[in-house]
Design an enzyme around this catalytic site. Structure first.
Site, PDB file in Angstrom:
ATOM      1  N   ALA A  91     -27.817  59.575  36.933  1.00 17.31           N
ATOM      2  CA  ALA A  91     -28.643  59.124  38.287  1.00 17.31           C
ATOM      3  C   ALA A  91     -29.931  58.988  37.981  1.00 17.31           C
ATOM      4  O   ALA A  91     -30.284  59.980  36.659  1.00 17.31           O
ATOM      5  CB  ALA A  91     -28.001  59.874  39.375  1.00 17.31           C
ATOM      6  N   GLY A 150     -24.488  60.627  36.208  1.00 17.25           N
ATOM      7  CA  GLY A 150     -23.874  59.358  36.720  1.00 17.25           C
ATOM      8  C   GLY A 150     -23.316  58.262  36.006  1.00 17.25           C
ATOM      9  O   GLY A 150     -22.621  57.612  36.328  1.00 17.25           O
ATOM     10  N   GLU A 152     -19.889  59.317  35.162  1.00 13.55           N
ATOM     11  CA  GLU A 152     -19.161  59.040  36.318  1.00 13.55           C
ATOM     12  C   GLU A 152     -18.722  57.571  36.487  1.00 13.55           C
ATOM     13  O   GLU A 152     -17.776  57.362  37.058  1.00 13.55           O
ATOM     14  CB  GLU A 152     -19.682  59.593  37.507  1.00 13.55           C
ATOM     15  CG  GLU A 152     -20.031  61.134  37.480  1.00 13.55           C
ATOM     16  CD  GLU A 152     -21.037  61.826  38.641  1.00 13.55           C
ATOM     17  OE1 GLU A 152     -21.899  61.452  38.394  1.00 13.55           O
ATOM     18  OE2 GLU A 152     -20.359  62.527  39.258  1.00 13.55           O
ATOM     19  N   GLU A 202     -25.318  68.021  35.032  1.00  8.89           N
ATOM     20  CA  GLU A 202     -26.032  68.202  36.409  1.00  8.89           C
ATOM     21  C   GLU A 202     -26.453  69.881  36.636  1.00  8.89           C
ATOM     22  O   GLU A 202     -27.315  70.001  37.246  1.00  8.89           O
ATOM     23  CB  GLU A 202     -25.027  67.905  37.261  1.00  8.89           C
ATOM     24  CG  GLU A 202     -25.256  66.193  37.773  1.00  8.89           C
ATOM     25  CD  GLU A 202     -24.291  65.445  36.855  1.00  8.89           C
ATOM     26  OE1 GLU A 202     -23.567  66.219  35.776  1.00  8.89           O
ATOM     27  OE2 GLU A 202     -23.871  64.282  37.083  1.00  8.89           O
TER      28      GLU A 202
HETATM   29  N1  COA Z   1     -33.302  59.254  35.380  1.00 12.90           N
HETATM   30  C1  COA Z   1     -34.474  58.977  35.315  1.00 12.90           C
HETATM   31  N2  COA Z   1     -35.110  58.753  34.208  1.00 12.90           N
HETATM   32  C2  COA Z   1     -34.401  59.209  32.918  1.00 12.90           C
HETATM   33  C3  COA Z   1     -33.258  59.337  32.903  1.00 12.90           C
HETATM   34  C4  COA Z   1     -32.615  59.933  34.143  1.00 12.90           C
HETATM   35  N3  COA Z   1     -31.206  60.000  34.151  1.00 12.90           N
HETATM   36  N4  COA Z   1     -32.914  59.711  31.660  1.00 12.90           N
HETATM   37  C5  COA Z   1     -33.975  59.166  30.804  1.00 12.90           C
HETATM   38  N5  COA Z   1     -35.074  58.800  31.588  1.00 12.90           N
HETATM   39  C6  COA Z   1     -36.234  58.185  31.303  1.00 12.90           C
HETATM   40  C7  COA Z   1     -36.968  59.250  30.743  1.00 12.90           C
HETATM   41  O1  COA Z   1     -37.649  60.015  31.909  1.00 12.90           O
HETATM   42  C8  COA Z   1     -37.973  58.483  29.903  1.00 12.90           C
HETATM   43  O2  COA Z   1     -38.953  57.846  30.900  1.00 12.90           O
HETATM   44  P1  COA Z   1     -40.723  57.770  30.309  1.00 12.90           P
HETATM   45  O3  COA Z   1     -40.733  57.314  29.102  1.00 12.90           O
HETATM   46  O4  COA Z   1     -41.206  57.209  31.313  1.00 12.90           O
HETATM   47  O5  COA Z   1     -40.950  59.318  30.243  1.00 12.90           O
HETATM   48  C9  COA Z   1     -37.015  57.412  29.170  1.00 12.90           C
HETATM   49  O6  COA Z   1     -36.046  57.296  30.153  1.00 12.90           O
HETATM   50  C10 COA Z   1     -36.717  57.617  27.807  1.00 12.90           C
HETATM   51  O7  COA Z   1     -36.022  58.954  27.924  1.00 12.90           O
HETATM   52  P2  COA Z   1     -36.503  60.319  26.803  1.00 12.90           P
HETATM   53  O8  COA Z   1     -35.951  61.041  27.258  1.00 12.90           O
HETATM   54  O9  COA Z   1     -37.832  59.728  26.471  1.00 12.90           O
HETATM   55  O10 COA Z   1     -35.386  59.746  25.696  1.00 12.90           O
HETATM   56  P3  COA Z   1     -34.861  60.706  24.485  1.00 12.90           P
HETATM   57  O11 COA Z   1     -34.017  59.871  23.534  1.00 12.90           O
HETATM   58  O12 COA Z   1     -35.880  61.662  24.164  1.00 12.90           O
HETATM   59  O13 COA Z   1     -33.776  61.477  25.312  1.00 12.90           O
HETATM   60  C11 COA Z   1     -31.820  61.740  27.123  1.00 12.90           C
HETATM   61  C12 COA Z   1     -32.718  60.943  25.811  1.00 12.90           C
HETATM   62  C13 COA Z   1     -30.483  60.971  27.615  1.00 12.90           C
HETATM   63  C14 COA Z   1     -31.285  62.813  26.187  1.00 12.90           C
HETATM   64  C15 COA Z   1     -32.771  62.391  27.782  1.00 12.90           C
HETATM   65  O14 COA Z   1     -33.474  61.133  28.437  1.00 12.90           O
HETATM   66  C16 COA Z   1     -32.097  63.090  29.007  1.00 12.90           C
HETATM   67  O15 COA Z   1     -31.745  64.240  28.997  1.00 12.90           O
HETATM   68  N6  COA Z   1     -32.193  62.341  30.489  1.00 12.90           N
HETATM   69  C17 COA Z   1     -31.442  62.955  31.454  1.00 12.90           C
HETATM   70  C18 COA Z   1     -29.925  62.951  31.384  1.00 12.90           C
HETATM   71  C19 COA Z   1     -29.375  63.659  32.514  1.00 12.90           C
HETATM   72  O16 COA Z   1     -29.414  64.929  32.837  1.00 12.90           O
HETATM   73  N7  COA Z   1     -28.440  63.010  33.359  1.00 12.90           N
HETATM   74  C20 COA Z   1     -27.764  63.140  34.344  1.00 12.90           C
HETATM   75  C21 COA Z   1     -28.630  63.108  35.799  1.00 12.90           C
HETATM   76  S1  COA Z   1     -28.001  63.658  37.267  1.00 12.90           S
END
Ligand code: COA
Length: 264
Positions: free
Chosen positions: A70, A115, A118, A138
């Site tokens: 999400a 999400g 999910e 989460e």
């Molecule tokens: N919500 C909003 N933005 C998200 C996102 C999310 N769930 N997951 C990734 N993004 C965004 C990042 O903020 C980043 O945006 P920016 O370039 O404006 O800073 C962009 O997507 C790229 O992500 P980034 O973190 O730079 O890529 P990465 O390869 O270094 O890492 C992940 C990838 C998936 C490991 C990391 O993005 C992450 O941990 N995301 C959140 C996952 C999460 O906790 N999901 C559950 C949410 S309830």
């Protein structure tokens, strides 16, 4: 559903009975904001009513992510009331996909986190690319999964594996997802979509009403006591026995030819 419609965060294509819905928010690794959830609900509803569509494949744009969760920037603003509302909005979309009358295959092509996992769980089954990563992170954000993950994950992989993933928030790779039964099969990234299509084509050869009713029997029946589930099965068996498709399927067998199902 209108294929030509301009979706903001979705790509929709329909070919030979297979609809491919691709979540397309590349700058956010396809994270789900409420607008994307709305579009998904609308597109799935369209696919479910569109006669031309027999099977739906759901995937994410790009090579890195199915759906990275999400949208955290949206969740960061929420309080008690809108938190509950956000959960319901996500759950409604997941339930719509799950209860739909047509098979939905998730082609998980990268991160399926929060999400995103999910969403994959709401599909009927999951194929993964070898670079896919699964997790419900989460609790590390101080929340719990809110789009059905606390319910669907343990039901699919069992209480122990499910709760381990939910309480640690740790990510698992595609091989581990295969081992615990979270995904059915793993493929090299370049083969994932074609393999999902191959399976879709096998499903499409069958009677569409039978496919739909079989999904319903499994989906509803597994939530019941066995006695009630088999009773539901008998009712649905009776119902499917009244269809033209049944007559055609049996007749084609006896006449040693391929059936021509009309979904009637
Ligand atoms: N919500 C909003 N933005 C998200 C996102 C999310 N769930 N997951 C990734 N993004 C965004 C990042 O903020 C980043 O945006 P920016 O370039 O404006 O800073 C962009 O997507 C790229 O992500 P980034 O973190 O730079 O890529 P990465 O390869 O270094 O890492 C992940 C990838 C998936 C490991 C990391 O993005 C992450 O941990 N995301 C959140 C996952 C999460 O906790 N999901 C559950 C949410 S309830």
């Amino acid at each position: 559903m209108n294929q030509a419609e301009e979706w903001k965060n979705l790509l929709v294509s329909v070919e030979d009975g297979i609809a491919i819905l691709t979540i397309h928010r590349p700058s956010k690794l396809n994270a789900l904001d409420n607008e994307t959830l709305d579009e998904l609900s609308e597109a799935f509803t369209g696919c479910f009513v569109e006669e031309e569509v027999g099977v739906i494949i759901l995937t994410g744009a790009g090579e890195k992510s199915f759906v990275a969760g999400a949208d955290i920037s949206m969740l960061a603003e929420q309080g008690v009331l809108d938190g509950r509302l956000n959960s319901h909005l996500g759950q409604d979309c997941m339930s719509l996909i799950e209860a739909g009358p047509k098979p939905v295959i998730a082609a998980v092509n990268g991160f399926a986190l929060g999400g995103g996992l999910e969403l994959a769980l709401a599909c009927d089954f999951r194929y993964a690319s070898s670079n896919a990563v699964f997790g419900l992170p989460e609790v590390g954000l101080g929340i719990i999964p809110g789009y059905g993950g606390t319910q669907r994950l343990p039901r699919l992989v069992g209480y122990g594996h499910g709760l381990e993933m939910i309480l640690t928030g740790e990510k698992i790779d595609a091989e581990e997802a295969l081992r615990i039964g979270l995904v059915n099969r793993v493929f090299p990234p370049e083969d994932l979509l074609e393999e999902a299509k191959k399976t879709a084509r096998k499903i499409l050869k069958n009677g569409p009403l039978a496919v739909s009713i079989a999904k319903e029997a499994v989906r509803r029946g597994t939530e019941m006591a066995l006695e009630d589930g088999v009773s539901l099965e008998a009712d649905l068996f009776g119902m499917i026995s009244s269809t033209e498709d049944m007559k055609e399927g049996m007749r084609a067998f006896l006449e040693k030819r391929k059936p021509e199902f009309r979904g009637e």
